[in-house]
Design a protein around this motif. Structure first.
Motif, PDB file in Angstrom:
ATOM      1  N   SER A   5       0.848  -1.189   0.000  1.00 19.81           N
ATOM      2  CA  SER A   5       0.000   0.000   0.000  1.00 19.81           C
ATOM      3  C   SER A   5       0.885   1.242   0.000  1.00 19.81           C
ATOM      4  N   PHE A   6       0.293   2.333  -0.398  1.00 23.54           N
ATOM      5  CA  PHE A   6       1.032   3.590  -0.472  1.00 23.54           C
ATOM      6  C   PHE A   6       1.504   4.033   0.908  1.00 23.54           C
ATOM      7  N   THR A   7       0.673   3.855   1.912  1.00 25.12           N
ATOM      8  CA  THR A   7       1.058   4.257   3.271  1.00 25.12           C
ATOM      9  C   THR A   7       2.167   3.347   3.808  1.00 25.12           C
ATOM     10  N   GLY A   8       2.146   2.083   3.443  1.00 26.27           N
ATOM     11  CA  GLY A   8       3.208   1.163   3.867  1.00 26.27           C
ATOM     12  C   GLY A   8       4.551   1.565   3.293  1.00 26.27           C
ATOM     13  N   VAL A   9       4.549   1.983   2.022  1.00 29.71           N
ATOM     14  CA  VAL A   9       5.794   2.423   1.370  1.00 29.71           C
ATOM     15  C   VAL A   9       6.302   3.695   2.047  1.00 29.71           C
ATOM     16  N   LEU A  10       5.385   4.631   2.346  1.00 32.64           N
ATOM     17  CA  LEU A  10       5.787   5.873   3.016  1.00 32.64           C
ATOM     18  C   LEU A  10       6.350   5.588   4.411  1.00 32.64           C
ATOM     19  N   LYS A  11       5.736   4.654   5.145  1.00 30.11           N
ATOM     20  CA  LYS A  11       6.249   4.288   6.471  1.00 30.11           C
ATOM     21  C   LYS A  11       7.652   3.699   6.362  1.00 30.11           C
TER      22      LYS A  11
END
Length: 86
Positions: A5-11
């Motif tokens: 997910s996009f948020t996982g990549v950002l984290k």
């Protein structure tokens, strides 16, 4: 198969940046201490080597035979400088 997910990549990117800056900060704090320890160790090693060399030099000079005068070479004759005639 799961997709990221996009948020996982950002984290993940944020965690990598935090780790990078934490290591950089700790290195700046600890580098002078580490360098000081390395220099101190090298200085001790150099001092020990110097003492060992001094002891070797002293023992070598104590047991060596007294210096003998070099023998004079026999004089065979007189040196004559010839000039070329043209």
């Amino acid at each position: 198969m799961e997709t990221a997910s996009f948020t996982g990549v950002l984290k993940t990117i944020a965690i990598l940046f935090l780790i990078y800056y934490a290591v950089k900060f700790l290195f700046r704090l600890l580098a002078p201490v580490i360098v000081q320890q390395v220099v101190k160790k090298a200085e001790q090693s150099f001092h020990q080597q110097q003492q060992y060399n001094q002891q070797q030099y002293n023992t070598q000079n104590n047991y060596s035979q007294p210096a003998q005068k070099p023998q004079e070479k026999k004089k065979v004759g007189e040196y004559i400088d010839f000039e070329e005639i043209e």
